[in-house]
Enzyme design. Sequence first.
Site, mmCIF file in Angstrom:
data_model
loop_
_atom_site.group_PDB
_atom_site.id
_atom_site.type_symbol
_atom_site.label_atom_id
_atom_site.label_comp_id
_atom_site.label_asym_id
_atom_site.label_seq_id
_atom_site.Cartn_x
_atom_site.Cartn_y
_atom_site.Cartn_z
ATOM 1 N N SER A 32 0.826 -1.201 0.000
ATOM 2 C CA SER A 32 0.000 0.000 0.000
ATOM 3 C C SER A 32 0.867 1.259 0.000
ATOM 4 C CB SER A 32 -0.956 -0.042 1.198
ATOM 5 O OG SER A 32 -1.985 0.914 1.045
ATOM 6 N N ASP A 77 -5.669 -3.553 -2.780
ATOM 7 C CA ASP A 77 -4.595 -3.268 -1.832
ATOM 8 C C ASP A 77 -3.893 -4.548 -1.358
ATOM 9 O OD1 ASP A 77 -3.322 -2.734 0.813
ATOM 10 O OD2 ASP A 77 -4.168 -0.739 0.511
#
Length: 459
Positions: free
Chosen positions: A65, A215
């Site tokens: 991320s 993600d």
Amino acid sequence: MVAAFVASSIMMNAYPKRMHPGVRIIGIDGGGARGVTPLEFLGELQKLLGDCPIHDMVDLAVGTSSGGLTVLAKFHQKWPVSHCASVFETLARRCFSTSGSALGRLKAVVKYITSDAMYDERFLEGALQENLPGHLFGYVPGIASGTKVALTATSGGNERSIFANYNGTAQPTGYTVVRPENNDDEASLWQAARATTAAPIFFKPITVDGQEYWDGGLGFPNPIELAMWESARIWDKNISRDVVISLGTGEASKDLPKRKTHSIQRLWTSFMDFLDGHTRYGDIRNGLDEQRRQDFFRLNIELPFPIRLDDVQSIPLQKEQIHLRPQGQLIEVATALLVSNFYFQLDTSPTYDGGFYLCEGSIRCRGDYKDIVNALTTLYQPEMEFVTANETLTSLDLQGCQTCTLYNKHVSFYVRHPTEIVTISLRLAQGIERKISGFPKKDPELPDMFQITQKKVSG
């Protein structure tokens, strides 16, 4: 009186033989706007490293991320940390611009209900395309090859995936490496960055070569575990890991008042704990033996209260928490990185001498040894020595080889047997010792690397 005796002479199949330098790896957690924390840590480390760029001292960097963005900017693009931090903060404030007010949060909730995302991904994509041109895999004009990097992602069916700028020696188990059938479809830098930051609820997923990606924190909440797996896949399962650094994005204090909760809250708390890189770090560390723990570093801060991933107003607070920490651990990490540049190379075949084996070689340096020595001298003192458990080998100084100008210090030491475990360390101030790269090792190496012959010696 001339005496004659028969001694074993160990002849290497080919030498000089290097005691293979180990690898230095780093993993950076995700955390949305909290990604400012690992950037601050990197900035403080760079100050301690002096003129030695931190990206030259890391062989593999893996990010999840917001940590993936930092990995791309610092270790792939080799931006100065200050530039990385500036771009990241601008990006965070631009993407989460409505999070600072009650009305803004209400609008974000309404947007989520109507479009499956609280924030407009177009702002994120535009900024990524502007700052990260080019492709992840392959040659980048103007950028010398160096650190291997990988970004985590989650694809259809909750399958764990990684985008990487390298090929490994084998296919991984339990996750896939994103590689298109057609080289023209290779992921661009901004697409890889967009995939690893596509946090559910906050942003929509992205489609790359016909596949949706979310993600990476859903599969790899703490990417240092993946980095350790990948280091074995890229190099060798027996490769030594000289330095392992895990960077967190802040952990809420465990001393907060406990309140009664209902089942939904408990499920939500459990899910958030699963996504928490710091919780996963504890599990990873518990699985390491004592020797490996000495090379494993976790840099994180304790937050006075939980901070949302989109809370850009708390960025100054996060920075303050880092500067309030004692510098002891940061100095330890910087020292480990600096010392890991030195390694031992066996220059001649070991010889049997009075019941022991004489090993002669040289201590070399991967990197600009002058900058490395200067940084160590600033942290400690000029009088530093290379030592084994039994003796002092040589001093550390700024004198390089007159022929090649590289660092090359001749050393010799005895071992009882070629399979004996040997560690060469750099002794610093106040008796502090830090092992150089590739150690501890069997010296010279495993017996099957040698030919044992009988030689008659007269004296």
